[in-house]
Design an enzyme around this catalytic site. Structure first.
Site, PDB file in Angstrom:
ATOM      1  N   SER A  24       0.798  -1.239   0.000  1.00 17.23           N
ATOM      2  CA  SER A  24       0.000   0.000   0.000  1.00 17.23           C
ATOM      3  C   SER A  24       0.824   1.279   0.000  1.00 17.23           C
ATOM      4  O   SER A  24       0.257   2.370  -0.111  1.00 17.23           O
ATOM      5  CB  SER A  24      -0.951   0.006   1.198  1.00 17.23           C
ATOM      6  OG  SER A  24      -2.034  -0.876   0.964  1.00 17.23           O
ATOM      7  N   LYS A  27       0.149   3.713  -2.727  1.00 14.90           N
ATOM      8  CA  LYS A  27      -0.896   4.746  -2.655  1.00 14.90           C
ATOM      9  C   LYS A  27      -0.320   6.151  -2.516  1.00 14.90           C
ATOM     10  O   LYS A  27      -1.000   7.135  -2.810  1.00 14.90           O
ATOM     11  CB  LYS A  27      -1.849   4.446  -1.501  1.00 14.90           C
ATOM     12  CG  LYS A  27      -2.661   3.159  -1.690  1.00 14.90           C
ATOM     13  CD  LYS A  27      -3.625   2.947  -0.540  1.00 14.90           C
ATOM     14  CE  LYS A  27      -4.503   1.717  -0.750  1.00 14.90           C
ATOM     15  NZ  LYS A  27      -3.937   0.501  -0.164  1.00 14.90           N
ATOM     16  N   SER A  89      -5.797   3.658   4.285  1.00 14.17           N
ATOM     17  CA  SER A  89      -5.231   2.849   3.200  1.00 14.17           C
ATOM     18  C   SER A  89      -6.308   2.179   2.353  1.00 14.17           C
ATOM     19  O   SER A  89      -6.200   1.013   1.969  1.00 14.17           O
ATOM     20  CB  SER A  89      -4.286   1.788   3.780  1.00 14.17           C
ATOM     21  OG  SER A  89      -3.494   1.208   2.772  1.00 14.17           O
ATOM     22  N   LYS A 199       2.937   6.499   4.886  1.00 22.96           N
ATOM     23  CA  LYS A 199       2.047   5.391   4.526  1.00 22.96           C
ATOM     24  C   LYS A 199       2.663   4.046   4.866  1.00 22.96           C
ATOM     25  O   LYS A 199       3.828   3.791   4.591  1.00 22.96           O
ATOM     26  CB  LYS A 199       1.769   5.463   3.019  1.00 22.96           C
ATOM     27  CG  LYS A 199       0.706   4.535   2.517  1.00 22.96           C
ATOM     28  CD  LYS A 199      -0.669   5.005   2.948  1.00 22.96           C
ATOM     29  CE  LYS A 199      -1.678   3.874   2.814  1.00 22.96           C
ATOM     30  NZ  LYS A 199      -1.403   2.767   3.755  1.00 22.96           N
TER      31      LYS A 199
END
Length: 273
Positions: A24, A27, A89, A199
């Site tokens: 993730s 992202k 997320s 993140k």
């Protein structure tokens, strides 16, 4: 990898050019693309996109991935989708943004790869807007993730401040009628002084990963850890590396100050003689 943004110094690096699946953390690339479009006014924060049936079927909570619990036909602003993308997320938020902007995830991914090349992410390639396992198509390096974080914070400081340190997200309704509230996934928020982004990532292939940043007394550090065996190991390693980095940066700055003072004293003494 650990970088001091102010000086550009790399404080620590091990395997930083090795390519791996980012999970993730991909992202952040999606967020950078969207923030670019907001900056050029090709998008507005209040632009709304509709959750298509196809996106809902592909990315609803039954997949086992992270989600902001969107519903088919639901209309959301770019602002709300970015909050879900970063704070919890949300795979579904990434897909809605991609489809809303370029008509399909595939077309948006082409945009991601062009922007990645433009900002110097030479070792990276994206196959999805959310980092879901794709048979090895999506690969990055720690050095490239540091480049991405650096550019996002410098190019979009207002967007970074708005979206990357939200403590929790409330969206959707549970079966019992209560609102769904999810905490920010960032493992160092409220644990490391000055932590404010970026993140996490986790898949079986990637292990537990984190692209993080913190700022203290005007000095900002960016770090990547990847391939860790558990969420606890990720949190502990991230915290240890960040605290070590600030201590090392402070030590280096103090040493430079001492050298500068010594040089001034020598120069003054030479003038006096």
């Amino acid at each position: 990898m650990l970088k001091d943004m102010e000086s550009g110094a790399i404080l620590f690096s091990r395997g930083a050019d090795k390519r791996f699946a980012p999970a993730s953390m991909a992202k952040v690339m999606t967020a950078y693309v969207v923030l670019d479009l907001l900056k050029t006014r090709e998008l507005r924060r209040d632009t709304t996109f509709t959750v298509s049936d196809a996106v809902w079927r592909k990315w609803n909570s039954s997949t086992g991935g992270s989600t902001m619990f969107l519903s088919p036909g639901e209309k959301l602003s770019v602002d709300d989708l970015l909050k879900g993308l970063i704070t919890v997320s949300a795979n579904d938020a990434a897909a809605v943004l991609a489809e809303g902007i370029d008509g399909s995830e595939e077309a948006f991914v082409r945009r991601m790869n062009k922007v990645a090349a433009d900002i110097g992410m030479a070792s990276s390639h994206f196959g999805t807007p959310n980092g879901w396992p794709d048979g090895g198509v999506t690969k990055v390096s720690a050095a490239d993730l540091i480049t991405l974080a650096d550019r996002l914070i410098r190019d979009h400081p207002d967007g970074y401040a708005r979206y990357f340190s939200i403590p929790k997200l409330q969206h959707g309704v549970a079966p019992d009628g209560r609102p769904i509230v999810q905490p920010n996934r960032n493992p160092i928020l409220d644990r490391v002084d000055g932590a404010d982004g970026l993140k996490t990532g986790h898949t079986r292939e990637a292990g537990y990963c984190f692209l993080g940043s913190a700022e203290r007394d005007g000095r900002r550090l960016i770090m990547v850890v990847a391939g860790l065996p558990s969420a606890n190991a990720r949190r502990e390693e991230a915290q240890r590396l960040m605290d070590w980095g600030f201590a090392a940066a402070a030590h280096r700055m103090a040493a430079e100050t001492r050298r500068g003072s010594a040089s001034t004293s020598v120069a003054a003494g030479a003038t006096h003689r």
